[in-house]
Design a protein around this motif. Sequence first.
Motif, PDB file in Angstrom:
ATOM      1  N   ALA A   9       0.829  -1.208   0.000  1.00  0.00           N
ATOM      2  CA  ALA A   9       0.000   0.000   0.000  1.00  0.00           C
ATOM      3  C   ALA A   9       0.863   1.258   0.000  1.00  0.00           C
ATOM      4  O   ALA A   9       0.556   2.247  -0.686  1.00  0.00           O
ATOM      5  N   GLN A  10       1.945   1.227   0.752  1.00  0.00           N
ATOM      6  CA  GLN A  10       2.846   2.385   0.795  1.00  0.00           C
ATOM      7  C   GLN A  10       3.477   2.637  -0.562  1.00  0.00           C
ATOM      8  O   GLN A  10       3.642   3.793  -0.986  1.00  0.00           O
ATOM      9  N   ARG A  11       3.830   1.572  -1.276  1.00  0.00           N
ATOM     10  CA  ARG A  11       4.424   1.735  -2.605  1.00  0.00           C
ATOM     11  C   ARG A  11       3.407   2.336  -3.575  1.00  0.00           C
ATOM     12  O   ARG A  11       3.735   3.201  -4.390  1.00  0.00           O
ATOM     13  N   ARG A  12       2.180   1.835  -3.506  1.00  0.00           N
ATOM     14  CA  ARG A  12       1.122   2.389  -4.361  1.00  0.00           C
ATOM     15  C   ARG A  12       0.988   3.895  -4.147  1.00  0.00           C
ATOM     16  O   ARG A  12       0.919   4.674  -5.109  1.00  0.00           O
ATOM     17  N   LYS A  13       0.962   4.314  -2.898  1.00  0.00           N
ATOM     18  CA  LYS A  13       0.833   5.739  -2.597  1.00  0.00           C
ATOM     19  C   LYS A  13       2.070   6.513  -3.063  1.00  0.00           C
ATOM     20  O   LYS A  13       1.962   7.643  -3.536  1.00  0.00           O
ATOM     21  N   LYS A  50       2.631  -6.341 -15.433  1.00  0.00           N
ATOM     22  CA  LYS A  50       2.050  -5.010 -15.613  1.00  0.00           C
ATOM     23  C   LYS A  50       1.990  -4.274 -14.273  1.00  0.00           C
ATOM     24  O   LYS A  50       2.289  -3.073 -14.199  1.00  0.00           O
ATOM     25  N   LEU A  51       1.610  -4.983 -13.205  1.00  0.00           N
ATOM     26  CA  LEU A  51       1.548  -4.379 -11.874  1.00  0.00           C
ATOM     27  C   LEU A  51       2.921  -3.891 -11.440  1.00  0.00           C
ATOM     28  O   LEU A  51       3.066  -2.785 -10.898  1.00  0.00           O
ATOM     29  N   ALA A  52       3.944  -4.690 -11.699  1.00  0.00           N
ATOM     30  CA  ALA A  52       5.310  -4.286 -11.347  1.00  0.00           C
ATOM     31  C   ALA A  52       5.721  -3.026 -12.097  1.00  0.00           C
ATOM     32  O   ALA A  52       6.331  -2.117 -11.512  1.00  0.00           O
ATOM     33  N   ILE A  59      10.010  -7.525 -10.792  1.00  0.00           N
ATOM     34  CA  ILE A  59       9.150  -8.646 -10.405  1.00  0.00           C
ATOM     35  C   ILE A  59       9.556  -9.150  -9.017  1.00  0.00           C
ATOM     36  O   ILE A  59       8.702  -9.455  -8.175  1.00  0.00           O
ATOM     37  N   GLU A  60      10.877  -9.216  -8.777  1.00  0.00           N
ATOM     38  CA  GLU A  60      11.355  -9.664  -7.460  1.00  0.00           C
ATOM     39  C   GLU A  60      10.942  -8.675  -6.374  1.00  0.00           C
ATOM     40  O   GLU A  60      10.550  -9.073  -5.267  1.00  0.00           O
ATOM     41  N   GLY A  61      11.004  -7.376  -6.702  1.00  0.00           N
ATOM     42  CA  GLY A  61      10.574  -6.360  -5.735  1.00  0.00           C
ATOM     43  C   GLY A  61       9.092  -6.457  -5.440  1.00  0.00           C
ATOM     44  O   GLY A  61       8.660  -6.270  -4.289  1.00  0.00           O
ATOM     45  N   LEU A  62       8.290  -6.758  -6.478  1.00  0.00           N
ATOM     46  CA  LEU A  62       6.858  -6.929  -6.268  1.00  0.00           C
ATOM     47  C   LEU A  62       6.600  -8.130  -5.356  1.00  0.00           C
ATOM     48  O   LEU A  62       5.761  -8.061  -4.446  1.00  0.00           O
ATOM     49  N   ASP A  63       7.326  -9.219  -5.601  1.00  0.00           N
ATOM     50  CA  ASP A  63       7.161 -10.405  -4.748  1.00  0.00           C
ATOM     51  C   ASP A  63       7.444 -10.070  -3.287  1.00  0.00           C
ATOM     52  O   ASP A  63       6.756 -10.555  -2.375  1.00  0.00           O
ATOM     53  N   GLU A  64       8.452  -9.229  -3.050  1.00  0.00           N
ATOM     54  CA  GLU A  64       8.774  -8.838  -1.677  1.00  0.00           C
ATOM     55  C   GLU A  64       7.650  -8.005  -1.065  1.00  0.00           C
ATOM     56  O   GLU A  64       7.321  -8.165   0.109  1.00  0.00           O
ATOM     57  N   LEU A  65       7.058  -7.112  -1.873  1.00  0.00           N
ATOM     58  CA  LEU A  65       5.955  -6.296  -1.369  1.00  0.00           C
ATOM     59  C   LEU A  65       4.747  -7.149  -1.006  1.00  0.00           C
ATOM     60  O   LEU A  65       3.987  -6.812  -0.096  1.00  0.00           O
ATOM     61  N   LEU A  66       4.579  -8.252  -1.733  1.00  0.00           N
ATOM     62  CA  LEU A  66       3.422  -9.119  -1.508  1.00  0.00           C
ATOM     63  C   LEU A  66       3.661 -10.175  -0.441  1.00  0.00           C
ATOM     64  O   LEU A  66       2.734 -10.893  -0.069  1.00  0.00           O
ATOM     65  N   ALA A  67       4.895 -10.262   0.052  1.00  0.00           N
ATOM     66  CA  ALA A  67       5.265 -11.388   0.919  1.00  0.00           C
ATOM     67  C   ALA A  67       5.263 -11.053   2.402  1.00  0.00           C
ATOM     68  O   ALA A  67       5.917 -11.735   3.175  1.00  0.00           O
ATOM     69  N   GLU A  68       4.556  -9.994   2.798  1.00  0.00           N
ATOM     70  CA  GLU A  68       4.512  -9.686   4.228  1.00  0.00           C
ATOM     71  C   GLU A  68       3.918 -10.878   4.979  1.00  0.00           C
ATOM     72  O   GLU A  68       2.840 -11.354   4.669  1.00  0.00           O
ATOM     73  N   ALA A  69       4.585 -11.314   5.996  1.00  0.00           N
ATOM     74  CA  ALA A  69       4.233 -12.569   6.659  1.00  0.00           C
ATOM     75  C   ALA A  69       3.124 -12.394   7.683  1.00  0.00           C
ATOM     76  O   ALA A  69       2.965 -11.350   8.304  1.00  0.00           O
ATOM     77  N   GLY A  70       2.348 -13.480   7.860  1.00  0.00           N
ATOM     78  CA  GLY A  70       1.274 -13.474   8.841  1.00  0.00           C
ATOM     79  C   GLY A  70       1.768 -13.481  10.273  1.00  0.00           C
ATOM     80  O   GLY A  70       1.014 -13.154  11.187  1.00  0.00           O
TER      81      GLY A  70
END
Length: 388
Positions: A9-13, A50-52, A59-70
Amino acid sequence: MASRRQRFAQRRKAVGFSQERLAERLEIDRSTVARWEAGETEPLPWLRPKLARVLQVSIEGLDELLAEAGEHEALADERLSYALEHPGSVDLVAVARLRERVHGLDTSYDKAPSTSLLADAGQCLGQVTFLRAHATTGRVRRELFAVEAEAATLMGQLVWDASQRRDHATTRAYLTQATEAAREVHDTAAESYAFLRTSFVALYGEKDPRVGLTLAMRTAETAGSTSHVLSGLAVLHAAEAHAMLGDRQDCERALGQAESHFESIGAADAAIDLFSPTQHGRLTGSCYLFLKDAKRAEPILDDTARALRDRSKSQAIVLGNLALARIRQKKLDEAAASLHSAIDVVEVTWGGGGLNVVFGAGRELRPWRAVPVVQDVYDRLLSLIAAA
Protein backbone atom coordinates in the motif's frame (compact mmCIF):
# COMPACT_ATOMS: atom_id res chain seq x y z
CA MET A 1 -6.90 -13.98 9.34
CA ALA A 2 -5.07 -12.48 6.36
CA SER A 3 -2.11 -10.15 6.85
CA ARG A 4 -2.41 -6.57 5.62
CA ARG A 5 0.29 -5.69 3.09
CA GLN A 6 1.39 -2.31 4.39
CA ARG A 7 4.50 -2.01 2.22
CA PHE A 8 2.48 -2.76 -0.92
CA ALA A 9 0.00 0.00 0.00
CA GLN A 10 2.85 2.39 0.80
CA ARG A 11 4.42 1.74 -2.61
CA ARG A 12 1.12 2.39 -4.36
CA LYS A 13 0.83 5.74 -2.60
CA ALA A 14 4.49 6.57 -3.29
CA VAL A 15 3.90 6.40 -7.06
CA GLY A 16 0.78 8.55 -6.73
CA PHE A 17 -2.10 6.09 -7.06
CA SER A 18 -5.26 5.73 -5.03
CA GLN A 19 -6.73 2.21 -5.00
CA GLU A 20 -9.27 3.25 -7.61
CA ARG A 21 -6.73 4.88 -9.93
CA LEU A 22 -4.47 1.81 -9.73
CA ALA A 23 -7.45 -0.39 -10.53
CA GLU A 24 -8.33 1.75 -13.55
CA ARG A 25 -4.73 1.61 -14.79
CA LEU A 26 -4.77 -2.19 -14.52
CA GLU A 27 -8.34 -2.45 -15.89
CA ILE A 28 -9.58 -4.32 -12.84
CA ASP A 29 -12.06 -3.61 -10.05
CA ARG A 30 -11.05 -1.45 -7.07
CA SER A 31 -12.13 -4.23 -4.69
CA THR A 32 -9.43 -6.45 -6.23
CA VAL A 33 -6.73 -3.96 -5.17
CA ALA A 34 -8.32 -3.71 -1.72
CA ARG A 35 -8.20 -7.50 -1.34
CA TRP A 36 -4.53 -7.58 -2.38
CA GLU A 37 -3.69 -4.99 0.26
CA ALA A 38 -5.76 -6.79 2.89
CA GLY A 39 -3.77 -9.96 2.16
CA GLU A 40 -6.91 -11.83 1.11
CA THR A 41 -5.83 -12.62 -2.48
CA GLU A 42 -2.78 -12.59 -4.74
CA PRO A 43 -2.42 -10.84 -8.12
CA LEU A 44 -2.85 -13.37 -10.93
CA PRO A 45 0.43 -14.39 -12.64
CA TRP A 46 -0.43 -12.75 -15.99
CA LEU A 47 -1.09 -9.43 -14.24
CA ARG A 48 2.10 -9.29 -12.18
CA PRO A 49 4.43 -7.89 -14.90
CA LYS A 50 2.05 -5.01 -15.61
CA LEU A 51 1.55 -4.38 -11.87
CA ALA A 52 5.31 -4.29 -11.35
CA ARG A 53 5.72 -1.74 -14.17
CA VAL A 54 2.98 0.49 -12.77
CA LEU A 55 4.49 0.36 -9.28
CA GLN A 56 7.96 0.92 -10.79
CA VAL A 57 9.52 -2.15 -9.17
CA SER A 58 11.06 -5.35 -10.49
CA ILE A 59 9.15 -8.65 -10.40
CA GLU A 60 11.35 -9.66 -7.46
CA GLY A 61 10.57 -6.36 -5.74
CA LEU A 62 6.86 -6.93 -6.27
CA ASP A 63 7.16 -10.41 -4.75
CA GLU A 64 8.77 -8.84 -1.68
CA LEU A 65 5.96 -6.30 -1.37
CA LEU A 66 3.42 -9.12 -1.51
CA ALA A 67 5.27 -11.39 0.92
CA GLU A 68 4.51 -9.69 4.23
CA ALA A 69 4.23 -12.57 6.66
CA GLY A 70 1.27 -13.47 8.84
CA GLU A 71 3.57 -13.88 11.85
CA HIS A 72 3.74 -10.10 12.18
CA GLU A 73 -0.03 -9.87 12.43
CA ALA A 74 -0.23 -12.69 14.98
CA LEU A 75 2.37 -10.94 17.13
CA ALA A 76 0.51 -7.63 16.80
CA ASP A 77 -2.75 -9.30 17.84
CA GLU A 78 -1.05 -10.73 20.91
CA ARG A 79 0.40 -7.32 21.82
CA LEU A 80 -2.99 -5.68 21.41
CA SER A 81 -4.74 -8.32 23.54
CA TYR A 82 -2.13 -7.89 26.25
CA ALA A 83 -2.45 -4.09 26.12
CA LEU A 84 -6.22 -4.31 26.54
CA GLU A 85 -5.68 -6.37 29.69
CA HIS A 86 -2.79 -4.19 30.90
CA PRO A 87 -3.52 -0.77 29.33
CA GLY A 88 -0.47 0.91 30.81
CA SER A 89 1.67 -1.35 28.60
CA VAL A 90 0.20 -0.18 25.27
CA ASP A 91 2.91 0.33 22.67
CA LEU A 92 3.24 1.32 19.02
CA VAL A 93 2.80 -2.26 17.80
CA ALA A 94 -0.62 -2.49 19.45
CA VAL A 95 -1.58 0.93 18.09
CA ALA A 96 -0.52 -0.08 14.57
CA ARG A 97 -2.72 -3.18 14.81
CA LEU A 98 -5.72 -1.04 15.75
CA ARG A 99 -4.99 1.29 12.83
CA GLU A 100 -4.88 -1.70 10.46
CA ARG A 101 -8.29 -2.84 11.70
CA VAL A 102 -9.79 0.61 11.21
CA HIS A 103 -8.31 0.83 7.70
CA GLY A 104 -9.70 -2.60 6.85
CA LEU A 105 -13.20 -1.55 7.90
CA ASP A 106 -12.86 1.73 6.02
CA THR A 107 -11.85 -0.15 2.86
CA SER A 108 -15.06 -2.21 3.15
CA TYR A 109 -17.31 0.82 3.64
CA ASP A 110 -18.24 1.52 0.02
CA LYS A 111 -19.13 -2.10 -0.80
CA ALA A 112 -20.68 -3.53 2.37
CA PRO A 113 -23.85 -2.66 4.31
CA SER A 114 -22.89 -0.22 7.05
CA THR A 115 -24.87 -2.22 9.60
CA SER A 116 -22.44 -5.12 9.09
CA LEU A 117 -19.46 -2.92 10.00
CA LEU A 118 -20.87 -0.91 12.92
CA ALA A 119 -20.10 -3.37 15.73
CA ASP A 120 -16.46 -3.87 14.73
CA ALA A 121 -15.91 -0.15 14.14
CA GLY A 122 -17.46 0.69 17.49
CA GLN A 123 -15.26 -1.87 19.20
CA CYS A 124 -12.15 -0.41 17.59
CA LEU A 125 -13.08 3.13 18.62
CA GLY A 126 -13.81 1.99 22.16
CA GLN A 127 -10.45 0.21 22.39
CA VAL A 128 -8.62 3.25 21.05
CA THR A 129 -10.17 5.68 23.53
CA PHE A 130 -9.64 3.23 26.42
CA LEU A 131 -5.96 2.76 25.62
CA ARG A 132 -5.43 6.44 24.95
CA ALA A 133 -6.68 7.23 28.47
CA HIS A 134 -4.04 4.88 29.92
CA ALA A 135 -1.07 5.50 27.59
CA THR A 136 2.04 6.47 29.52
CA THR A 137 4.27 7.76 26.71
CA GLY A 138 3.69 10.86 24.63
CA ARG A 139 4.38 9.23 21.26
CA VAL A 140 1.97 6.35 21.86
CA ARG A 141 -0.68 8.78 23.06
CA ARG A 142 -0.24 10.91 19.93
CA GLU A 143 -0.58 7.87 17.69
CA LEU A 144 -3.74 6.83 19.54
CA PHE A 145 -5.24 10.28 18.99
CA ALA A 146 -4.50 9.91 15.27
CA VAL A 147 -6.23 6.51 15.14
CA GLU A 148 -9.12 7.90 17.20
CA ALA A 149 -9.69 10.60 14.58
CA GLU A 150 -9.88 7.96 11.84
CA ALA A 151 -12.10 5.59 13.84
CA ALA A 152 -14.51 8.32 14.98
CA THR A 153 -14.87 9.62 11.41
CA LEU A 154 -15.62 6.09 10.22
CA MET A 155 -18.23 5.65 12.96
CA GLY A 156 -19.85 8.91 11.89
CA GLN A 157 -20.03 7.66 8.30
CA LEU A 158 -21.43 4.30 9.33
CA VAL A 159 -24.08 5.63 11.69
CA TRP A 160 -25.33 8.17 9.17
CA ASP A 161 -25.37 5.67 6.33
CA ALA A 162 -27.02 2.92 8.37
CA SER A 163 -29.74 5.37 9.48
CA GLN A 164 -30.40 6.29 5.84
CA ARG A 165 -28.99 9.75 6.60
CA ARG A 166 -31.46 10.45 9.41
CA ASP A 167 -29.41 10.27 12.62
CA HIS A 168 -27.72 13.65 12.39
CA ALA A 169 -27.05 14.11 16.12
CA THR A 170 -25.06 10.90 16.65
CA THR A 171 -23.18 11.42 13.42
CA ARG A 172 -22.19 14.95 14.40
CA ALA A 173 -21.08 13.74 17.85
CA TYR A 174 -18.67 11.21 16.30
CA LEU A 175 -17.36 13.76 13.79
CA THR A 176 -16.79 16.28 16.59
CA GLN A 177 -14.84 13.62 18.45
CA ALA A 178 -12.77 13.04 15.32
CA THR A 179 -12.11 16.76 14.91
CA GLU A 180 -10.97 17.15 18.52
CA ALA A 181 -8.68 14.11 18.30
CA ALA A 182 -7.14 15.40 15.06
CA ARG A 183 -6.47 18.78 16.62
CA GLU A 184 -4.59 17.14 19.50
CA VAL A 185 -1.95 15.99 17.01
CA HIS A 186 -2.27 18.89 14.55
CA ASP A 187 -3.45 16.54 11.80
CA THR A 188 -5.07 19.01 9.41
CA ALA A 189 -5.94 16.29 6.89
CA ALA A 190 -7.94 14.28 9.43
CA GLU A 191 -9.54 17.45 10.79
CA SER A 192 -10.50 18.57 7.28
CA TYR A 193 -12.03 15.20 6.46
CA ALA A 194 -14.19 15.34 9.60
CA PHE A 195 -15.32 18.85 8.60
CA LEU A 196 -16.12 17.58 5.10
CA ARG A 197 -18.23 14.75 6.48
CA THR A 198 -20.06 17.26 8.69
CA SER A 199 -20.87 19.34 5.63
CA PHE A 200 -22.48 16.23 4.10
CA VAL A 201 -24.86 16.04 7.07
CA ALA A 202 -25.91 19.66 6.53
CA LEU A 203 -26.25 19.29 2.75
CA TYR A 204 -27.85 15.88 2.33
CA GLY A 205 -29.40 15.20 5.72
CA GLU A 206 -30.60 18.51 7.11
CA LYS A 207 -31.06 19.98 3.59
CA ASP A 208 -29.41 23.22 4.68
CA PRO A 209 -27.17 24.35 1.80
CA ARG A 210 -26.07 27.57 3.50
CA VAL A 211 -24.66 25.73 6.51
CA GLY A 212 -23.27 23.05 4.19
CA LEU A 213 -21.56 25.71 2.08
CA THR A 214 -19.97 27.29 5.16
CA LEU A 215 -18.67 23.92 6.36
CA ALA A 216 -17.38 22.95 2.92
CA MET A 217 -15.45 26.19 2.56
CA ARG A 218 -14.11 25.78 6.10
CA THR A 219 -12.86 22.36 5.00
CA ALA A 220 -11.07 23.86 2.00
CA GLU A 221 -9.51 26.52 4.21
CA THR A 222 -8.39 23.99 6.82
CA ALA A 223 -6.95 21.62 4.21
CA GLY A 224 -5.03 24.52 2.67
CA SER A 225 -1.85 23.27 1.05
CA THR A 226 -1.97 20.01 3.04
CA SER A 227 -4.17 18.22 0.54
CA HIS A 228 -5.41 19.15 -2.92
CA VAL A 229 -7.65 16.07 -2.69
CA LEU A 230 -9.51 17.39 0.36
CA SER A 231 -9.54 20.96 -0.94
CA GLY A 232 -10.93 19.76 -4.27
CA LEU A 233 -13.61 17.61 -2.63
CA ALA A 234 -14.60 20.48 -0.35
CA VAL A 235 -14.96 22.89 -3.26
CA LEU A 236 -16.93 20.25 -5.20
CA HIS A 237 -19.47 20.04 -2.39
CA ALA A 238 -19.49 23.83 -2.12
CA ALA A 239 -20.47 23.79 -5.81
CA GLU A 240 -23.38 21.50 -4.97
CA ALA A 241 -24.44 23.84 -2.16
CA HIS A 242 -24.47 26.72 -4.68
CA ALA A 243 -26.55 24.55 -7.02
CA MET A 244 -29.05 23.82 -4.25
CA LEU A 245 -29.35 27.57 -3.75
CA GLY A 246 -29.89 28.10 -7.49
CA ASP A 247 -26.61 29.99 -7.99
CA ARG A 248 -25.45 28.59 -11.33
CA GLN A 249 -22.57 31.00 -11.87
CA ASP A 250 -21.06 30.36 -8.41
CA CYS A 251 -21.63 26.63 -8.87
CA GLU A 252 -19.78 26.46 -12.18
CA ARG A 253 -16.97 28.61 -10.83
CA ALA A 254 -16.54 26.19 -7.92
CA LEU A 255 -16.58 23.19 -10.27
CA GLY A 256 -13.69 24.76 -12.17
CA GLN A 257 -11.77 25.41 -8.95
CA ALA A 258 -12.26 21.79 -7.87
CA GLU A 259 -10.90 20.58 -11.20
CA SER A 260 -7.81 22.76 -10.73
CA HIS A 261 -7.21 21.21 -7.30
CA PHE A 262 -7.52 17.70 -8.72
CA GLU A 263 -5.06 18.51 -11.51
CA SER A 264 -2.53 19.56 -8.82
CA ILE A 265 -2.70 16.34 -6.78
CA GLY A 266 0.74 14.89 -6.07
CA ALA A 267 1.87 11.47 -4.93
CA ALA A 268 2.52 12.71 -1.39
CA ASP A 269 -0.98 14.12 -0.90
CA ALA A 270 -2.13 13.24 2.63
CA ALA A 271 -5.55 12.12 1.38
CA ILE A 272 -4.61 10.39 -1.88
CA ASP A 273 -6.76 7.35 -1.02
CA LEU A 274 -9.88 9.52 -0.96
CA PHE A 275 -9.47 10.58 -4.58
CA SER A 276 -11.28 9.02 -7.51
CA PRO A 277 -11.29 10.33 -11.10
CA THR A 278 -15.08 9.89 -11.16
CA GLN A 279 -15.79 12.29 -8.29
CA HIS A 280 -15.95 15.40 -10.45
CA GLY A 281 -18.49 13.80 -12.78
CA ARG A 282 -20.62 12.50 -9.89
CA LEU A 283 -20.95 15.92 -8.30
CA THR A 284 -21.18 17.88 -11.56
CA GLY A 285 -24.12 15.78 -12.72
CA SER A 286 -25.80 16.21 -9.35
CA CYS A 287 -25.24 19.98 -9.51
CA TYR A 288 -27.05 20.27 -12.82
CA LEU A 289 -29.96 18.26 -11.44
CA PHE A 290 -30.28 20.77 -8.61
CA LEU A 291 -30.07 23.56 -11.18
CA LYS A 292 -33.03 21.94 -13.00
CA ASP A 293 -30.94 21.25 -16.09
CA ALA A 294 -31.53 17.53 -16.60
CA LYS A 295 -30.47 17.71 -20.25
CA ARG A 296 -27.00 18.92 -19.20
CA ALA A 297 -26.80 16.46 -16.31
CA GLU A 298 -27.65 13.30 -18.26
CA PRO A 299 -24.52 12.85 -20.44
CA ILE A 300 -22.23 13.70 -17.50
CA LEU A 301 -23.93 11.12 -15.26
CA ASP A 302 -24.06 8.57 -18.09
CA ASP A 303 -20.30 8.85 -18.68
CA THR A 304 -19.65 8.62 -14.94
CA ALA A 305 -21.90 5.57 -14.57
CA ARG A 306 -20.02 3.84 -17.40
CA ALA A 307 -16.72 4.51 -15.60
CA LEU A 308 -18.08 3.19 -12.29
CA ARG A 309 -18.43 -0.58 -12.55
CA ASP A 310 -17.61 -1.49 -8.95
CA ARG A 311 -21.08 -2.06 -7.43
CA SER A 312 -20.34 0.53 -4.78
CA LYS A 313 -22.55 2.92 -2.83
CA SER A 314 -21.25 5.72 -5.06
CA GLN A 315 -22.31 3.83 -8.17
CA ALA A 316 -25.85 3.44 -6.82
CA ILE A 317 -26.13 7.21 -6.29
CA VAL A 318 -24.85 8.00 -9.79
CA LEU A 319 -27.26 5.52 -11.39
CA GLY A 320 -30.13 6.90 -9.31
CA ASN A 321 -29.30 10.45 -10.37
CA LEU A 322 -29.04 9.31 -13.98
CA ALA A 323 -32.55 7.87 -13.64
CA LEU A 324 -33.76 11.22 -12.27
CA ALA A 325 -32.20 13.10 -15.21
CA ARG A 326 -34.04 10.81 -17.63
CA ILE A 327 -37.35 10.96 -15.74
CA ARG A 328 -37.29 14.75 -15.92
CA GLN A 329 -36.90 14.48 -19.69
CA LYS A 330 -39.72 11.87 -19.85
CA LYS A 331 -37.34 9.17 -21.15
CA LEU A 332 -39.21 6.46 -19.25
CA ASP A 333 -37.62 3.34 -20.74
CA GLU A 334 -34.09 4.62 -20.19
CA ALA A 335 -34.99 5.93 -16.73
CA ALA A 336 -36.41 2.56 -15.71
CA ALA A 337 -33.27 0.77 -16.94
CA SER A 338 -31.04 3.10 -14.90
CA LEU A 339 -33.24 2.70 -11.84
CA HIS A 340 -33.16 -1.10 -12.11
CA SER A 341 -29.35 -0.93 -12.24
CA ALA A 342 -29.30 1.35 -9.19
CA ILE A 343 -31.56 -1.02 -7.26
CA ASP A 344 -29.28 -3.95 -8.18
CA VAL A 345 -26.43 -2.16 -6.40
CA VAL A 346 -28.52 -0.96 -3.45
CA GLU A 347 -29.65 -4.53 -2.77
CA VAL A 348 -25.98 -5.41 -2.15
CA THR A 349 -24.63 -2.30 -0.41
CA TRP A 350 -27.73 -0.86 1.35
CA GLY A 351 -26.14 2.59 1.19
CA GLY A 352 -28.29 5.33 2.72
CA GLY A 353 -27.56 7.74 -0.12
CA GLY A 354 -28.48 5.19 -2.77
CA LEU A 355 -31.71 4.29 -1.00
CA ASN A 356 -32.72 7.94 -0.75
CA VAL A 357 -32.01 8.59 -4.42
CA VAL A 358 -33.88 5.55 -5.76
CA PHE A 359 -36.90 6.25 -3.57
CA GLY A 360 -36.81 9.89 -4.72
CA ALA A 361 -36.76 8.72 -8.33
CA GLY A 362 -39.71 6.45 -7.56
CA ARG A 363 -41.70 9.41 -6.27
CA GLU A 364 -41.02 11.34 -9.47
CA LEU A 365 -42.32 8.40 -11.52
CA ARG A 366 -45.79 8.55 -9.94
CA PRO A 367 -47.46 10.28 -12.90
CA TRP A 368 -46.60 7.23 -15.04
CA ARG A 369 -47.45 4.43 -12.59
CA ALA A 370 -49.75 2.79 -15.14
CA VAL A 371 -46.93 2.40 -17.67
CA PRO A 372 -45.67 -1.23 -17.63
CA VAL A 373 -41.94 -0.39 -17.33
CA VAL A 374 -42.73 1.89 -14.39
CA GLN A 375 -44.91 -0.77 -12.75
CA ASP A 376 -41.92 -3.14 -12.85
CA VAL A 377 -39.76 -0.56 -11.09
CA TYR A 378 -42.46 0.02 -8.46
CA ASP A 379 -42.61 -3.71 -7.73
CA ARG A 380 -38.87 -3.69 -6.97
CA LEU A 381 -39.12 -0.52 -4.88
CA LEU A 382 -41.88 -2.08 -2.77
CA SER A 383 -39.68 -5.13 -2.21
CA LEU A 384 -36.81 -2.81 -1.25
CA ILE A 385 -39.02 -1.00 1.28
CA ALA A 386 -40.08 -4.31 2.80
CA ALA A 387 -36.49 -5.52 3.06
CA ALA A 388 -35.25 -2.20 4.51
